[in-house]
Motif scaffolding. Sequence first.
Motif, PDB file in Angstrom:
ATOM      1  N   LEU A  80       0.847  -1.190   0.000  1.00 48.49           N
ATOM      2  CA  LEU A  80       0.000   0.000   0.000  1.00 48.49           C
ATOM      3  C   LEU A  80       0.879   1.235   0.000  1.00 48.49           C
ATOM      4  CD1 LEU A  80      -2.726  -1.079   2.559  1.00 48.49           C
ATOM      5  CD2 LEU A  80      -3.117  -0.465   0.165  1.00 48.49           C
ATOM      6  N   PHE A  81       0.506   2.208  -0.821  1.00 52.42           N
ATOM      7  CA  PHE A  81       1.218   3.474  -0.904  1.00 52.42           C
ATOM      8  C   PHE A  81       0.386   4.537  -0.193  1.00 52.42           C
ATOM      9  CE2 PHE A  81       1.800   7.552  -3.114  1.00 52.42           C
ATOM     10  CZ  PHE A  81       3.127   7.764  -2.808  1.00 52.42           C
ATOM     11  N   PHE A  82       0.986   5.155   0.815  1.00 54.04           N
ATOM     12  CA  PHE A  82       0.331   6.212   1.582  1.00 54.04           C
ATOM     13  C   PHE A  82       1.119   7.508   1.462  1.00 54.04           C
ATOM     14  CE2 PHE A  82      -0.717   2.353   4.023  1.00 54.04           C
ATOM     15  CZ  PHE A  82      -2.087   2.472   4.136  1.00 54.04           C
ATOM     16  N   THR A  83       0.411   8.611   1.617  1.00 58.01           N
ATOM     17  CA  THR A  83       1.045   9.906   1.828  1.00 58.01           C
ATOM     18  C   THR A  83       0.431  10.500   3.086  1.00 58.01           C
ATOM     19  OG1 THR A  83      -0.605  11.119   0.546  1.00 58.01           O
ATOM     20  CG2 THR A  83       1.369  10.353  -0.647  1.00 58.01           C
ATOM     21  N   ASP A  84       1.039  11.591   3.559  1.00 57.69           N
ATOM     22  CA  ASP A  84       0.370  12.366   4.599  1.00 57.69           C
ATOM     23  C   ASP A  84      -0.592  13.330   3.900  1.00 57.69           C
ATOM     24  OD1 ASP A  84       2.004  14.408   3.612  1.00 57.69           O
ATOM     25  OD2 ASP A  84       3.071  14.718   5.494  1.00 57.69           O
ATOM     26  N   THR A  85      -1.293  14.149   4.656  1.00 58.88           N
ATOM     27  CA  THR A  85      -2.284  15.042   4.043  1.00 58.88           C
ATOM     28  C   THR A  85      -1.640  16.137   3.198  1.00 58.88           C
ATOM     29  OG1 THR A  85      -2.374  16.338   6.089  1.00 58.88           O
ATOM     30  CG2 THR A  85      -4.049  14.605   5.799  1.00 58.88           C
ATOM     31  N   ALA A  86      -0.322  16.325   3.328  1.00 58.99           N
ATOM     32  CA  ALA A  86       0.396  17.283   2.494  1.00 58.99           C
ATOM     33  C   ALA A  86       0.933  16.639   1.213  1.00 58.99           C
ATOM     34  CB  ALA A  86       1.547  17.912   3.283  1.00 58.99           C
ATOM     35  N   GLY A  87       0.657  15.336   1.020  1.00 60.35           N
ATOM     36  CA  GLY A  87       1.096  14.660  -0.197  1.00 60.35           C
ATOM     37  C   GLY A  87       2.497  14.089  -0.137  1.00 60.35           C
ATOM     38  N   ARG A  88       3.100  14.043   1.046  1.00 60.96           N
ATOM     39  CA  ARG A  88       4.448  13.487   1.181  1.00 60.96           C
ATOM     40  C   ARG A  88       4.368  11.971   1.399  1.00 60.96           C
ATOM     41  NH1 ARG A  88       6.449  17.221   5.984  1.00 60.96           N
ATOM     42  NH2 ARG A  88       4.512  16.299   6.724  1.00 60.96           N
ATOM     43  N   PRO A  89       5.115  11.194   0.592  1.00 63.69           N
ATOM     44  CA  PRO A  89       5.057   9.737   0.694  1.00 63.69           C
ATOM     45  C   PRO A  89       5.586   9.202   2.034  1.00 63.69           C
ATOM     46  CG  PRO A  89       5.986  10.387  -1.405  1.00 63.69           C
ATOM     47  CD  PRO A  89       5.909  11.627  -0.559  1.00 63.69           C
TER      48      PRO A  89
END
Length: 165
Positions: free
Chosen positions: A24-33
Amino acid sequence: MTNAWVPPEEYSASLPKATMYGSLFFTDTAGRPLQLLSSVAAGVWQFPGGNTDAGESPWETAVRECREETGLDFTGPPRLLAVHFMPPVGGWVACRAGFVFDGGALTDEQLASIRLDPDEHTEWQVRTVEDWERLCDPPTFRRLVAVMAARRGEGASYIETGEWT
């Protein structure tokens, strides 16, 4: 070449061998992986995921491995971002095929709840793509860039690398 019928067992034995992984690929709410630092392969950053178990699909693997590695229980629908192919290298006798799914954006609260399995990972980080370029080896960074492009809506990516990352 002959078109003679071959028993399924014989035909299956002649096929290339492969393992699969799901992640699974996640980012934070700022779009940082988000990536996890492997405790098994020194210096290797990875998405939450791992090899499929017998009878398990890559999607089921991604969800299970994410829960085992981070404590996050992902329930979203499967959205494929990338397929990753690696030929047998470094002593491996089988090809590897990976399926990277979109995990979405994690809130600060979700990130704070991450509990790593120390047998698999020593730390997690969210960083800008530019920061990851400095920390990752080239094949890992190429995979990250391809997955980010797919996340932006540029379509699912197909990635080939000649080494395990």
